[in-house]
Scaffold this motif. Structure first.
Motif, PDB file in Angstrom:
ATOM      1  N   VAL A  43     -10.725   0.206   3.201  1.00  0.00           N
ATOM      2  CA  VAL A  43     -10.555   0.812   1.886  1.00  0.00           C
ATOM      3  C   VAL A  43     -10.725   2.319   2.005  1.00  0.00           C
ATOM      4  N   ILE A  44      -9.680   3.037   1.634  1.00  0.00           N
ATOM      5  CA  ILE A  44      -9.709   4.504   1.664  1.00  0.00           C
ATOM      6  C   ILE A  44      -9.961   4.978   0.243  1.00  0.00           C
ATOM      7  N   ARG A  71       1.338   9.253   5.933  1.00  0.00           N
ATOM      8  CA  ARG A  71       0.208   8.531   5.360  1.00  0.00           C
ATOM      9  C   ARG A  71      -0.227   7.475   6.362  1.00  0.00           C
ATOM     10  N   TRP A 118       0.829  -1.210   0.000  1.00  0.00           N
ATOM     11  CA  TRP A 118       0.000   0.000   0.000  1.00  0.00           C
ATOM     12  C   TRP A 118       0.863   1.260   0.000  1.00  0.00           C
ATOM     13  N   SER A 133       0.853   4.121  -2.982  1.00  0.00           N
ATOM     14  CA  SER A 133       0.553   5.536  -2.722  1.00  0.00           C
ATOM     15  C   SER A 133       1.660   6.454  -3.218  1.00  0.00           C
ATOM     16  N   ARG A 145      -8.186  -4.643   6.382  1.00  0.00           N
ATOM     17  CA  ARG A 145      -7.870  -3.523   5.518  1.00  0.00           C
ATOM     18  C   ARG A 145      -9.101  -2.660   5.356  1.00  0.00           C
ATOM     19  N   PRO A 174      -6.777   7.634  -1.861  1.00  0.00           N
ATOM     20  CA  PRO A 174      -5.792   8.104  -0.896  1.00  0.00           C
ATOM     21  C   PRO A 174      -4.857   9.125  -1.534  1.00  0.00           C
ATOM     22  N   SER A 221      -1.875   4.077   7.847  1.00  0.00           N
ATOM     23  CA  SER A 221      -1.971   2.707   7.357  1.00  0.00           C
ATOM     24  C   SER A 221      -3.433   2.404   7.039  1.00  0.00           C
ATOM     25  N   PRO A 222      -3.692   1.693   5.944  1.00  0.00           N
ATOM     26  CA  PRO A 222      -5.078   1.322   5.641  1.00  0.00           C
ATOM     27  C   PRO A 222      -5.555   0.143   6.487  1.00  0.00           C
ATOM     28  N   TYR A 223      -4.713  -0.359   7.384  1.00  0.00           N
ATOM     29  CA  TYR A 223      -5.073  -1.487   8.239  1.00  0.00           C
ATOM     30  C   TYR A 223      -5.444  -1.010   9.632  1.00  0.00           C
TER      31      TYR A 223
END
Length: 139
Positions: free
Chosen positions: A128-129, A109, A79, A83, A126, A132, A111-113
């Motif tokens: 979902v953004i 940034r 991820w 990005s 996870r 991003p 973390s998406p987790y």
């Protein structure tokens, strides 16, 4: 203990110097150190030895800073690369808060987790953004 010495250097016998008062010591020269260490460590299992709880094993040697930087970048999560993080950003993990920060720009940034508690332990999910924000492009 494993010690990596530059070519032509030798280590004195620790017991003869009084550094190890618990008996005789032995120094081995390994032609292929990773293979020798792996074989030696595998013998630990046969002796029912246990590492102390929380013990960490770490080592590096003979690698230039540029190679270490490249290895650290390649070990970044997917991820982060998605990005827009590049080797020139010098991205590192942010302890406690999570996510990554680019040392070159100071950008952070998340973390998406997220860690969620579930029955019997923790689960990483996870999140979902939507779109991003990417890291600033560096040349």
């Amino acid at each position: 203990m494993a010690i990596w010495l530059p070519s032509g250097r030798t280590l004195p016998m620790p017991d003869k110097r009084g550094w190890w008062p618990h008996g005789a010591t032995n120094i081995k020269w390994a032609r292929f150190a990773p293979g020798y260490l792996a074989k030696y460590i595998s013998k630990v299992e046969s002796k029912d030895a246990q590492f102390p709880k929380g013990m960490r094993i770490y080592g590096r040697s003979g690698i230039s800073k540029s190679i270490l930087d490249l290895v650290r970048f390649e070990k970044l999560p997917a991820w982060a690369k998605e990005s827009g993080a590049t080797l020139s950003h010098d991205v590192s993990r942010v302890q406690g808060v999570g996510g990554l920060v680019a040392r070159a720009t100071g950008e952070w940034r998340p973390s998406p987790y997220r860690a969620l508690q579930a029955r019997g332990g923790w689960v990483r999910l996870r999140v979902v953004i939507q779109d991003p924000e990417p890291f600033t492009r560096l040349e």
